[in-house]
Design an enzyme around this catalytic site. Structure first.
Site, mmCIF file in Angstrom:
data_model
loop_
_atom_site.group_PDB
_atom_site.id
_atom_site.type_symbol
_atom_site.label_atom_id
_atom_site.label_comp_id
_atom_site.label_asym_id
_atom_site.label_seq_id
_atom_site.Cartn_x
_atom_site.Cartn_y
_atom_site.Cartn_z
ATOM 1 C CD GLN A 17 -62.102 -34.382 48.144
ATOM 2 O OE1 GLN A 17 -62.429 -35.154 47.277
ATOM 3 N NE2 GLN A 17 -62.342 -34.653 49.411
ATOM 4 N NE ARG A 38 -52.794 -19.495 57.140
ATOM 5 C CZ ARG A 38 -53.937 -19.043 57.609
ATOM 6 N NH1 ARG A 38 -53.969 -17.919 58.270
ATOM 7 N NH2 ARG A 38 -55.040 -19.725 57.426
ATOM 8 C CG LEU A 72 -47.318 -14.770 49.153
ATOM 9 C CD1 LEU A 72 -45.906 -14.222 49.087
ATOM 10 C CD2 LEU A 72 -47.976 -14.679 47.768
ATOM 11 C CE LYS A 75 -55.894 -12.751 56.829
ATOM 12 N NZ LYS A 75 -56.510 -13.551 57.888
ATOM 13 C CG ASN A 96 -61.233 -24.199 48.141
ATOM 14 O OD1 ASN A 96 -60.068 -23.848 48.172
ATOM 15 N ND2 ASN A 96 -61.631 -25.348 48.656
ATOM 16 C CE LYS A 137 -65.028 -19.872 57.792
ATOM 17 N NZ LYS A 137 -63.948 -19.933 58.784
ATOM 18 C CE1 TYR A 139 -63.552 -28.299 55.642
ATOM 19 C CE2 TYR A 139 -64.955 -27.642 57.468
ATOM 20 C CZ TYR A 139 -63.722 -27.620 56.833
ATOM 21 O OH TYR A 139 -62.678 -26.929 57.376
ATOM 22 C CD GLU A 140 -68.119 -34.604 49.654
ATOM 23 O OE1 GLU A 140 -67.123 -34.298 49.016
ATOM 24 O OE2 GLU A 140 -69.216 -34.855 49.127
ATOM 25 C CG ASP A 169 -65.086 -31.671 49.369
ATOM 26 O OD1 ASP A 169 -65.668 -30.585 49.505
ATOM 27 O OD2 ASP A 169 -64.645 -32.314 50.322
ATOM 28 N N GLY A 248 -82.815 -45.557 36.703
ATOM 29 C CA GLY A 248 -83.484 -45.318 35.433
ATOM 30 C C GLY A 248 -84.574 -46.336 35.205
ATOM 31 N N GLY A 249 -84.796 -46.679 33.958
ATOM 32 C CA GLY A 249 -85.882 -47.612 33.643
ATOM 33 C C GLY A 249 -85.473 -49.073 33.769
ATOM 34 C CD GLN A 250 -83.082 -50.631 31.186
ATOM 35 O OE1 GLN A 250 -83.659 -51.711 31.250
ATOM 36 N NE2 GLN A 250 -83.234 -49.803 30.163
ATOM 37 C CD GLN A 273 -79.861 -53.129 28.688
ATOM 38 O OE1 GLN A 273 -78.928 -53.921 28.776
ATOM 39 N NE2 GLN A 273 -79.838 -52.083 27.899
#
Ligand code: COA
Length: 416
Positions: A17, A38, A72, A75, A96, A137, A139-140, A169, A248-250, A273
């Site tokens: 991903q 591959r 392709l 190797k 990656n 290695k 993952y997410e 990812d 945040g401030g709200q 708010q």
């Protein structure tokens, strides 16, 4: 309409991903993205979580639209020769792979730079070079844990929790895309390519900066006033999980609406708010709170915040999430319904804006995918289907100057 990235050729040596999300974005904006896979198997996501037997899985199709596919085997010597030719003619190579895989294949940054000094090499890894985990290695969810997101997500009485959003990812892919575009502009100034590296951990940390803000506030004053733990609960020396509190401030929270007992998404997010306090009180039928010193300022309200949310929930009890938002929007209150993925898939506004699109696919028929979240006045990205495995192999080889006989020989040696 010509597209801004037309003429940029990208070798897309990515899988799963993080990398594919980056190159897909660049393809939408006009780059010629050649996905190198591959022979025989291709990107592992073609086969993962299939919903139609023998057809590319949605996991693949939703991350690889607008690309061409070249099989392709890098190797074999013949495969390496093809890749070298491609490198000499390309602007960017994105990868990656696991740590060290490209070096083992014989295509280190030094080698790529030697083959084509103008080439930009863009890499995603789990951890940055030199980090004490740079051999891992990733993952997410591993990245979400290593980047601080998991320790600060979820409820205080539950375990660290990962987010459904692909912070590790796709988020890393978006960072990489910015890096690539920056390097392309840099190349215009220097004439030289460079290596652009983004780690998944760093990308998650970049999105968790408000939690790093909170750690420093906690270190200094020992409490965080906008967290549910304040003022009655305990703070330790680390940023706690704050449930659905606003960052945040709200102050804000997810509140139940009519039907929540049976519909898991019958909720809205409601933000208090400061300037909207008076209209909120009027909307709720609580005008006495407007001047009451226990409620009139954000500081005064904070100790009662859950009592206020409970009052709002009582008001919401006979309103659907859509009805509630239709009322609250008139009072300028920042709020939204909690939308399910089904609702998002069918949302007419998202369809109209091109954020959710249906695209054709040779094996699947049409499939639903996410279109460009970035809108331009002078470009309307057109999302096309993902390529079949090796669909463009012969076309790309012949563009590289291979004759029909040479292409046949590459096929028979199983290098493509
Ligand atoms: N021809 C020949 N070999 C190929 C090839 C091709 N076209 N494409 C890939 N390979 C080989 C690689 O050279 C590598 O070989 P080696 O280990 O013998 O050197 C091998 O395939 C496996 O590559 P790898 O990337 O390590 O795959 P994996 O399935 O073991 O690991 C990840 C998957 C995602 C965990 C790993 O790639 C990774 O950590 N990537 C970096 C972080 C990342 O992007 N994570 C995923 C986010 S979605």
């Amino acid at each position: 309409m010509s597209k801004p990235l037309e003429g940029i050729k990208i070798i897309d040596f990515t899988h799963v991903q993080a990398g594919p999300a980056c190159t897909q974005l660049l393809a939408w904006f006009g780059a010629d993205v050649i996905k190198v896979e591959r022979p025989g198997s291709g990107d592992v996501t073609r086969n993962q979580l299939r919903d139609i037997p023998d057809a590319d899985a949605l996991y693949f199709t939703m991350l690889n639209s607008n690309k061409r596919s070249l099989t392709l085997d890098t190797k074999t010597q013949e495969g390496k020769d093809v890749l070298e030719k491609l490198v000499r003619e390309s602007d960017v190579l994105v990868e990656n792979f696991g740590p060290g895989a490209l070096d083992r294949m014989g295509f280190s940054w030094e080698r790529l730079n030697e083959l084509n000094p103008k080439l930009i090499m863009a890499s995603v890894k789990g951890f940055s070079d030199g980090h004490h985990y740079d051999d891992l290695k990733v993952y997410e969810n591993v990245a979400q844990c290593a980047g601080g997101a998991a320790s600060t997500t979820g409820f205080w009485d539950g375990p660290p929790t990962v987010s459904a959003a692909a912070l590790g990812d796709s988020n890393t892919g978006m960072h990489l895309a910015i890096g690539i575009l920056t390097a392309i502009i840099g190349r215009g100034q220097t004439g030289r390519g460079q290596k652009v590296a983004v780690s998944m951990q760093d990308s998650v940390i970049n999105l968790c900066r408000v939690k790093l803000r909170d750690q420093q506030r906690l270190d200094r004053i020992g409490y965080l006033e906008e967290y549910p733990q304040y003022p009655h609960g305990e703070f330790s020396d680390v940023v706690p999980r704050g449930g659905n509190a606003g960052g945040g401030g709200q102050p804000g929270w997810v509140l139940k609406c009519k039907g929540w007992e049976t519909d898991p998404n019958a909720y809205i997010y409601f933000t208090i708010q400061g300037h909207a306090w008076e209209p909120i009180c009027r909307a709720l039928g609580k005008p006495e709170w407007i001047e009451d010193p226990n409620y009139a300022t954000p500081q005064a309200r904070q100790p009662h915040i859950f009592e206020i949310f409970a009052t709002i929930e009582a008001w919401l009890a006979d309103k659907t999430k859509y009805e509630a938002v239709d009322i609250l929007r008139k009072f300028d209150i920042p709020c939204a319904p909690v939308l399910s993925m089904k609702e998002i898939a069918n949302d007419p506004s998202l369809r109209a804006s091109g954020t959710i699109v249906e695209v054709p696919h040779k094996e699947r028929g049409t499939y639903l995918t996410v279109g460009s979240p970035i809108k331009f006045s002078g470009l309307k990205p057109e999302i096309t289907g993902s390529p079949l495995l090796g669909e463009h192999t012969d076309e790309i080889l012949s563009e590289l100057g291979y004759s029909k006989d040479q292409i046949a020989s590459l096929h028979s040696s199983r290098s493509v």
